[in-house]
Motif scaffolding. Structure first.
Motif, PDB file in Angstrom:
ATOM      1  N   GLU A 287       0.986 -32.095 -24.896  1.00  0.00           N
ATOM      2  CA  GLU A 287       2.367 -32.214 -24.186  1.00  0.00           C
ATOM      3  C   GLU A 287       1.917 -33.349 -22.948  1.00  0.00           C
ATOM      4  N   LEU A 288       2.734 -33.892 -22.462  1.00  0.00           N
ATOM      5  CA  LEU A 288       2.794 -34.981 -21.185  1.00  0.00           C
ATOM      6  C   LEU A 288       3.136 -33.986 -20.044  1.00  0.00           C
ATOM      7  N   GLY A 289       2.039 -33.763 -19.181  1.00  0.00           N
ATOM      8  CA  GLY A 289       2.485 -33.012 -17.971  1.00  0.00           C
ATOM      9  C   GLY A 289       2.544 -34.133 -16.507  1.00  0.00           C
ATOM     10  N   VAL A 290       3.357 -33.592 -15.741  1.00  0.00           N
ATOM     11  CA  VAL A 290       3.823 -34.213 -14.799  1.00  0.00           C
ATOM     12  C   VAL A 290       3.496 -33.491 -13.696  1.00  0.00           C
ATOM     13  N   VAL A 291       2.587 -34.084 -12.556  1.00  0.00           N
ATOM     14  CA  VAL A 291       1.988 -33.572 -11.342  1.00  0.00           C
ATOM     15  C   VAL A 291       2.868 -34.189 -10.177  1.00  0.00           C
ATOM     16  N   ILE A 292       3.479 -32.767  -9.485  1.00  0.00           N
ATOM     17  CA  ILE A 292       4.387 -33.092  -8.455  1.00  0.00           C
ATOM     18  C   ILE A 292       3.498 -33.490  -7.054  1.00  0.00           C
ATOM     19  N   GLY A 293       3.992 -34.429  -6.362  1.00  0.00           N
ATOM     20  CA  GLY A 293       3.251 -35.016  -5.298  1.00  0.00           C
ATOM     21  C   GLY A 293       3.842 -34.729  -3.963  1.00  0.00           C
ATOM     22  N   LYS A 294       5.263 -34.447  -4.063  1.00  0.00           N
ATOM     23  CA  LYS A 294       6.003 -34.256  -2.958  1.00  0.00           C
ATOM     24  C   LYS A 294       6.910 -32.848  -3.310  1.00  0.00           C
ATOM     25  N   GLY A 295       6.922 -31.784  -2.487  1.00  0.00           N
ATOM     26  CA  GLY A 295       7.934 -30.829  -2.893  1.00  0.00           C
ATOM     27  C   GLY A 295       9.294 -31.121  -2.712  1.00  0.00           C
ATOM     28  N   GLY A 296      10.014 -30.076  -2.936  1.00  0.00           N
ATOM     29  CA  GLY A 296      11.449 -30.346  -2.851  1.00  0.00           C
ATOM     30  C   GLY A 296      12.284 -29.096  -3.494  1.00  0.00           C
ATOM     31  N   THR A 297      13.386 -28.928  -2.981  1.00  0.00           N
ATOM     32  CA  THR A 297      14.598 -28.151  -3.749  1.00  0.00           C
ATOM     33  C   THR A 297      15.751 -28.998  -3.947  1.00  0.00           C
ATOM     34  N   ALA A 298      16.297 -28.519  -5.023  1.00  0.00           N
ATOM     35  CA  ALA A 298      17.637 -29.316  -5.276  1.00  0.00           C
ATOM     36  C   ALA A 298      17.568 -30.766  -5.414  1.00  0.00           C
ATOM     37  N   ILE A 299      16.386 -31.371  -6.064  1.00  0.00           N
ATOM     38  CA  ILE A 299      16.108 -32.766  -6.027  1.00  0.00           C
ATOM     39  C   ILE A 299      17.114 -33.661  -6.853  1.00  0.00           C
ATOM     40  N   PRO A 300      17.879 -34.672  -6.430  1.00  0.00           N
ATOM     41  CA  PRO A 300      18.766 -35.490  -7.310  1.00  0.00           C
ATOM     42  C   PRO A 300      17.876 -36.053  -8.300  1.00  0.00           C
ATOM     43  N   GLN A 301      18.765 -36.194  -9.687  1.00  0.00           N
ATOM     44  CA  GLN A 301      17.948 -37.152 -10.656  1.00  0.00           C
ATOM     45  C   GLN A 301      17.381 -38.316  -9.917  1.00  0.00           C
ATOM     46  N   SER A 302      18.259 -39.064  -9.327  1.00  0.00           N
ATOM     47  CA  SER A 302      18.260 -40.559  -8.834  1.00  0.00           C
ATOM     48  C   SER A 302      16.891 -40.246  -7.881  1.00  0.00           C
ATOM     49  N   ALA A 303      16.317 -39.188  -7.614  1.00  0.00           N
ATOM     50  CA  ALA A 303      15.257 -39.532  -6.462  1.00  0.00           C
ATOM     51  C   ALA A 303      14.076 -38.829  -7.219  1.00  0.00           C
ATOM     52  N   ALA A 304      14.206 -38.354  -8.563  1.00  0.00           N
ATOM     53  CA  ALA A 304      13.369 -37.163  -9.024  1.00  0.00           C
ATOM     54  C   ALA A 304      11.834 -38.020  -9.070  1.00  0.00           C
TER      55      ALA A 304
ATOM     56  N   GLU B 220      10.327 -40.200  -7.189  1.00  0.00           N
ATOM     57  CA  GLU B 220       9.799 -40.061  -6.064  1.00  0.00           C
ATOM     58  C   GLU B 220       8.911 -38.950  -5.610  1.00  0.00           C
ATOM     59  N   HIS B 221       8.965 -37.854  -6.354  1.00  0.00           N
ATOM     60  CA  HIS B 221       8.244 -36.528  -6.261  1.00  0.00           C
ATOM     61  C   HIS B 221       7.006 -36.532  -7.076  1.00  0.00           C
TER      62      HIS B 221
ATOM     63  N   PRO C 227      -3.061 -41.179 -12.371  1.00  0.00           N
ATOM     64  CA  PRO C 227      -2.099 -41.852 -11.394  1.00  0.00           C
ATOM     65  C   PRO C 227      -0.783 -42.390 -11.850  1.00  0.00           C
ATOM     66  N   LYS C 228       0.144 -42.420 -11.122  1.00  0.00           N
ATOM     67  CA  LYS C 228       1.456 -42.715 -11.420  1.00  0.00           C
ATOM     68  C   LYS C 228       1.520 -44.177 -12.203  1.00  0.00           C
TER      69      LYS C 228
ATOM     70  N   SER D 272      15.141 -35.437 -20.131  1.00  0.00           N
ATOM     71  CA  SER D 272      13.997 -36.753 -19.431  1.00  0.00           C
ATOM     72  C   SER D 272      13.369 -36.332 -18.289  1.00  0.00           C
ATOM     73  N   ILE D 273      12.284 -36.728 -17.796  1.00  0.00           N
ATOM     74  CA  ILE D 273      11.532 -36.146 -16.749  1.00  0.00           C
ATOM     75  C   ILE D 273      12.525 -36.104 -15.348  1.00  0.00           C
ATOM     76  N   PRO D 274      13.155 -37.033 -15.168  1.00  0.00           N
ATOM     77  CA  PRO D 274      13.931 -37.005 -14.096  1.00  0.00           C
ATOM     78  C   PRO D 274      15.093 -35.715 -14.154  1.00  0.00           C
ATOM     79  N   TYR D 275      15.653 -35.431 -15.242  1.00  0.00           N
ATOM     80  CA  TYR D 275      16.523 -34.373 -15.428  1.00  0.00           C
ATOM     81  C   TYR D 275      15.904 -33.097 -15.311  1.00  0.00           C
ATOM     82  N   LEU D 276      14.402 -33.026 -15.804  1.00  0.00           N
ATOM     83  CA  LEU D 276      13.930 -31.880 -15.619  1.00  0.00           C
ATOM     84  C   LEU D 276      13.589 -31.241 -14.240  1.00  0.00           C
ATOM     85  N   ILE D 277      12.955 -32.370 -13.543  1.00  0.00           N
ATOM     86  CA  ILE D 277      12.630 -32.194 -12.262  1.00  0.00           C
ATOM     87  C   ILE D 277      13.748 -31.621 -11.224  1.00  0.00           C
ATOM     88  N   SER D 278      14.898 -32.420 -11.551  1.00  0.00           N
ATOM     89  CA  SER D 278      16.088 -31.939 -10.915  1.00  0.00           C
ATOM     90  C   SER D 278      16.670 -30.622 -11.352  1.00  0.00           C
TER      91      SER D 278
END
Length: 220
Positions: free
Chosen positions: A69-86, A88-89, A132-133, A164-170
Motif C-alpha cells: 500500500e501507499l501510506g500517507v504521512v500527515i504533517g499538519k493535523g486537522g478536523t473536518a478538512i475540506p478536500q480542496s485543502a487536504a 496541505e496536510h 518527502p512529498k 482518492s487521497i484528498p477524499y480519504l483525508i477529508s
C-alpha cells in the motif's frame, strides 16, 4: 517541547488509519462488494516494523497475507478538512505493507466481529523510509509492486483507487481528528496471497523506494 522529526514518524506517530477495499479488483478477488464509502480500521503504533527486523506470523494464524500500500504521512493535523485543502496536510509518504491474518479475518467477518486480531498484531505494518512529498508529485498515479521470493505477486497503480487521497483525508477527518505523524494506509491492489515462514518479501514504489523483509514465526 522539542520538535519531532517527521522523517521518523513511526517512532512517535499516534495512529495508523487503514482503508479497506479501495481497489475494485482487490475487492473482487476476495469476493467482497465494492464499497460506496470508505471502509476503515485501525492499527496501533506497535504494529510498525522497519527493515532489518522480521515480519512475525502470529501464533494463532496459518494464513498470513501481504498487502502492499501507499501510506500517507500527515504533517499538519486537522478536523473536518475540506478536500480542496487536504494535500496541505500531507508531509510525505511511505511504502507500507498491511499484513493480514486472512484466516482470522474470515472468521471475524463471518461472525460480524471487528478485524483487530487479523490486522493489528505486532509487525503487521512494515514501513519504508519516509518519502518527502516532493518525490511523489502525483500520488494518484504511482506504481506499487511486491515480490515474494523474487516472484511478482502484486503490481498496481494508485490511479485504480476508488477513493482518492484528498477524499480519504477529508472523510476520515470528519470524525477522527488527524494529527501530525499519523499514517493513512490507502488500500491495496489485487494479487494478495499467503506468505510462509522464511519467505523474503520485496516491495517498491516504482522509481522511488524499495524495501525487503523476511517472514518468521512468532515464538511461543
Amino acid at each position: 517541547m522539542t520538535a519531532r522529526n517527521i522523517s521518523r514518524f513511526w517512532e512517535w506517530g499516534r495512529k495508523i488509519i487503514c482503508v479497506g477495499r479501495n481497489y475494485a479488483d482487490h475487492a473482487k478477488e476476495l469476493k467482497n462488494a465494492i464499497p460506496t464509502e470508505p471502509i476503515l480500521f485501525l492499527k496501533p503504533p506497535s504494529a510498525y516494523v522497519k527493515e532489518g527486523s522480521s515480519i512475525l506470523v502470529p501464533l494463532y494464524s496459518s494464513n498470513l497475507h501481504h498487502e502492499v500500500e501507499l501510506g500517507v504521512v500527515i504533517g499538519k493535523g486537522g478536523t473536518a478538512i475540506p478536500q480542496s485543502a487536504a494535500m496541505e496536510h500531507v508531509a510525505g509518504y511511505a511504502l507500507c505493507l498491511d499484513m493480514t491474518a486472512r484466516d482470522v479475518q474470515d472468521v471475524c467477518k463471518s461472525k460480524g466481529l471487528p478485524w483487530t486480531m487479523a490486522k493489528a498484531f505486532n509487525t503487521s505494518c512494515p514501513v519504508s523510509e519516509f518519502i518527502p512529498k516532493e518525490r511523489i508529485p502525483d500520488p494518484g498515479n504511482v506504481t506499487l509492486w511486491l515480490k515474494v521470493n523474487d516472484q511478482i505477486r502484486q503490481n498496481g497503480c494508485t490511479s485504480q483507487m476508488i477513493f482518492s487521497i484528498p477524499y480519504l483525508i477529508s472523510y476520515i477527518s470528519e470524525f477522527i481528528t488527524l494529527e501530525e505523524g499519523d499514517l493513512i494506509l490507502t488500500g491495496t491492489p489485487k494479487g494478495v496471497s499467503a506468505v510462509q515462514e522464511h519467505d523474503q518479501l520485496q516491495a517498491g514504489i516504482e522509481d522511488v523506494v524499495t524495501m525487503s523483509f523476511r517472514v518468521d514465526r512468532q515464538e511461543k
